[in-house]
Design an enzyme around this catalytic site. Structure first.
Site: not given
Length: 245
Positions: A155, A117, A90, A170
């Site tokens: 991709r 954790e 994160p 895209d």
């Protein structure tokens, strides 16, 4: 490209790597996937890969030894290639299409998927080259984040998609969101395809697509337009879009 994944739950990747574009890319010889359970590298007699954090606190922390040994072993197997070692967490850099394009030019990627954790800080400081977050939320582990990154990178490999223009057009590849798309029928329950797309005039169609891309970006992600190097014509169209809104 060679893609290695270090995970405590390697079975999570079976369906992902065996489906759709990821499967076809491997069958074409464009990429090789290999998932390793880094528990196999622990020196702990109970096969533990985590421990309590120094200083106290909730949760368990991944110890450095198994991951250091696993990454070093993968590097020895591919001594001619200097891999990017990517930690999913994160606190990492917010993932973007630009980052996907950067990683797609590498020959060897190693993804480190943690659980519990967190990681011993020495893993961040001395083992990995990149820390990536796929969004401002917390998942149980890094596996799903790794799948997202691997899919977006694979991709982009030449030959992965049937149409070579697909990844170029895209959303985010140009910096803006993609324009609306339509297919047959031209009239579905009274909802009609814009006339310009049926005209056969490629110049007008391309202009419509750029303007609609600007419109969608302005309405949904105006932050993407900040500092973007627009052409004089694109700036004019953007002003028109703003006035129409």
């Amino acid at each position: 490209m060679k893609i290695d994944v270090l995970s405590l739950f390697p079975e999570m990747f079976t369906g992902v790597f065996g489906s759709s574009i990821l499967k076809k890319s491997q069958e074409k010889g464009l990429v090789q996937y290999h998932v390793t359970d880094f528990r196999e590298y622990t020196e702990n007699k109970h096969r533990r890969v985590d421990d309590y954090p120094y200083g106290g606190g909730a949760g368990m922390v991944l110890t450095p030894q198994p991951l250091f040994d696993a990454v070093e072993a993968l590097k020895r197997e591919n001594e001619t290639q200097q891999p990017r070692v990517i930690l999913l967490c994160p606190q990492g850099e917010r993932y973007s299409q630009r980052k996907a394009e950067e990683l797609s030019k590498e020959s060897h990627l190693i993804f480190v998927c943690g659980h519990y954790e967190g990681y011993d800080e020495r893993i961040r400081e001395n083992l990995v080259t990149d820390e990536i977050s796929i969004g401002d939320f917390v998942l149980t582990g890094g596996e799903l984040g790794a799948m997202v990154v691997i899919d977006s990178v694979t991709r982009l490999l030449p030959g992965a998609l049937g149409n070579e223009e697909s990844p170029v057009k895209d959303s985010f590849s140009s910096g803006m969101l993609e324009h609306p798309q339509y297919t047959r029928p031209a009239d579905f329950r009274g909802m009609k395809v814009p006339e310009v797309l049926l005209s056969g005039n490629h110049k007008n169609i391309e202009e419509w697509r750029v303007k609609e891309s600007l419109r969608r970006t302005w309405r949904r992600r105006p932050d993407l337009l900040e500092g973007m190097d627009l052409t004089p014509q694109e700036k004019k169209w953007l002003e028109e879009v703003k006035k129409e809104d």
